[in-house]
Enzyme design. Structure first.
Site, PDB file in Angstrom:
ATOM      1  N   ASP A 140     -84.874  39.460 -27.521  1.00 25.13           N
ATOM      2  CA  ASP A 140     -86.240  39.236 -27.033  1.00 25.13           C
ATOM      3  C   ASP A 140     -87.292  39.666 -28.044  1.00 25.13           C
ATOM      4  O   ASP A 140     -86.985  40.312 -29.047  1.00 25.13           O
ATOM      5  CB  ASP A 140     -86.451  39.965 -25.689  1.00 25.13           C
ATOM      6  N   ASP A 151     -84.070  49.532 -13.845  1.00 22.95           N
ATOM      7  CA  ASP A 151     -84.082  48.556 -12.739  1.00 22.95           C
ATOM      8  C   ASP A 151     -83.002  47.487 -12.928  1.00 22.95           C
ATOM      9  O   ASP A 151     -83.005  46.465 -12.247  1.00 22.95           O
ATOM     10  CB  ASP A 151     -85.468  47.905 -12.608  1.00 22.95           C
ATOM     11  N   GLU A 211     -86.083  40.626 -15.649  1.00 25.98           N
ATOM     12  CA  GLU A 211     -86.413  41.678 -14.694  1.00 25.98           C
ATOM     13  C   GLU A 211     -85.987  41.249 -13.286  1.00 25.98           C
ATOM     14  O   GLU A 211     -85.570  40.108 -13.083  1.00 25.98           O
ATOM     15  CB  GLU A 211     -87.902  41.953 -14.807  1.00 25.98           C
TER      16      GLU A 211
HETATM   17  C1  F6R Z   1     -83.615  45.156 -25.540  1.00 25.52           C
HETATM   18  C2  F6R Z   1     -83.753  44.718 -24.157  1.00 25.52           C
HETATM   19  C3  F6R Z   1     -83.678  45.618 -22.970  1.00 25.52           C
HETATM   20  C4  F6R Z   1     -83.320  47.053 -23.277  1.00 25.52           C
HETATM   21  C5  F6R Z   1     -83.535  47.928 -22.052  1.00 25.52           C
HETATM   22  C6  F6R Z   1     -83.162  49.362 -22.297  1.00 25.52           C
HETATM   23  O1  F6R Z   1     -83.753  44.073 -26.457  1.00 25.52           O
HETATM   24  O2  F6R Z   1     -83.951  43.589 -23.993  1.00 25.52           O
HETATM   25  O3  F6R Z   1     -82.784  45.097 -22.021  1.00 25.52           O
HETATM   26  O4  F6R Z   1     -81.990  47.089 -23.704  1.00 25.52           O
HETATM   27  O5  F6R Z   1     -84.863  47.861 -21.662  1.00 25.52           O
HETATM   28  O6  F6R Z   1     -84.007  49.934 -23.230  1.00 25.52           O
HETATM   29  P1  F6R Z   1     -83.713  51.404 -23.772  1.00 25.52           P
HETATM   30  O7  F6R Z   1     -82.487  51.334 -24.578  1.00 25.52           O
HETATM   31  O8  F6R Z   1     -84.929  51.736 -24.615  1.00 25.52           O
HETATM   32  O9  F6R Z   1     -83.578  52.283 -22.579  1.00 25.52           O
END
Ligand code: F6R
Length: 279
Positions: free
Chosen positions: A72, A141, A148
């Protein structure tokens, strides 16, 4: 689905790096046979990238014949912005290894036609032969990439408006200024990740424990998009002990026992083989 439980987040990221190295080596990529890797950003995989860089510098692995596709990118922030995922990937990984920048793919959140950018991204993934190993992380979440709660479980790469909670949570990366946080992102869909031949999800910390419980012990639900991978034929989750806090003791024991049998049968991931691989 496989679940591997390690003592702490350092062990998780070290094991993850070793697994990626083993998978690439086993695949034996070459000019006509690139290894196609899907990659996440975020805090969780940082240790994995550090270990991969170290292994490259120690001559243990080359990324010359690896193509990457990131999950992303935010819409509307410059690639050089300290919080852009372009910057994250180059600073933490790509600029330290021998990957050809032409083989790096990150969605362009500044494209004039965002819809077309997403369609092209899907096309490039297909053209590369599909993703061999998609590494992912999840939010508390249960989101994977920017999918999401409520995202379609068959979604493809697209423009996504961020949930208010995500915008507020991300304000900490923008000097606490909610207005500076991008409100949209480009993201691969759940369906895009589901198409990968193998999915490898890193989950650490107690804040992700409830999401891991939802992913493993309850049914598939678009409200916990990571749960979709129950229906993927080759998904492995690696987590630390803290992330197991909401699982039943019985579940933890079941997966630990299962893994020790699997390790004995599978040379690639045996404790002994992993220990032998010095990064
Ligand atoms: C990363 C992504 C997200 C993260 C998730 C966890 O490219 O798309 O799914 O993997 O938000 O983020 P962290 O590792 O910072 O807790």
């Amino acid at each position: 689905m496989k679940l591997i439980i390690r003592d702490n987040s350092n062990d998780v990221t070290e094991w993850a790096a070793k697994y990626v190295i083993k998978r690439i080596k086993e695949y034996n990529p070459g000019p006509d046979n690139y290894f196609v890797l899907g990659l996440p950003t975020g805090g969780t995989p940082l240790g994995m990238y550090k270990n991969l860089v170290r292994a490259y510098k120690n001559g243990k692995i080359s990324f010359k014949y690896v193509k990457t596709f990131n999950m992303d990118e935010y819409v509307g922030i410059a690639e050089e912005h300290p919080e852009s995922y372009h910057r994250y990937m180059f600073d933490n990984f790509f600029k330290h290894i021998d990957i050809d920048p032409n083989n790096v793919h990150i969605l362009n959140g500044n494209a004039t036609d965002l819809k077309k950018e997403c369609e092209e991204y899907e096309r490039k993934i297909t053209e590369s032969g599909g993703i061999e190993l998609f590494i992912g992380g999840i939010g508390p979440d249960g989101h994977i990439a920017f999918n999401e709660p409520g995202s379609s479980l068959v979604s493809r790469t697209r423009v996504k408006t961020l949930a208010q909670d995500t915008i507020l949570a991300n304000a900490r990366f923008f000097d606490g200024n909610v207005d500076a946080v991008p409100k949209q992102a480009l993201t691969v869909g759940v369906g895009t990740v589901m198409d990968a031949r193998e999915v490898f999800i890193l989950i650490t910390g107690a804040s992700k424990a409830y999401a891991l419980y939802k992913a493993l012990e309850e049914g598939v639900s678009h409200m916990w998009t990571v749960s979709a991978f129950q229906q993927h034929g080759n998904t492995m989750i690696i987590c630390d002990e803290d992330a197991t806090l909401e699982l039943r003791v019985r579940t933890v024991k079941y997966f630990k026992d299962m893994w020790s049998v699997h390790e004995k049968l599978n040379e690639l991931v045996s404790e002994q083989a992993m220990r032998k691989l010095v990064l």
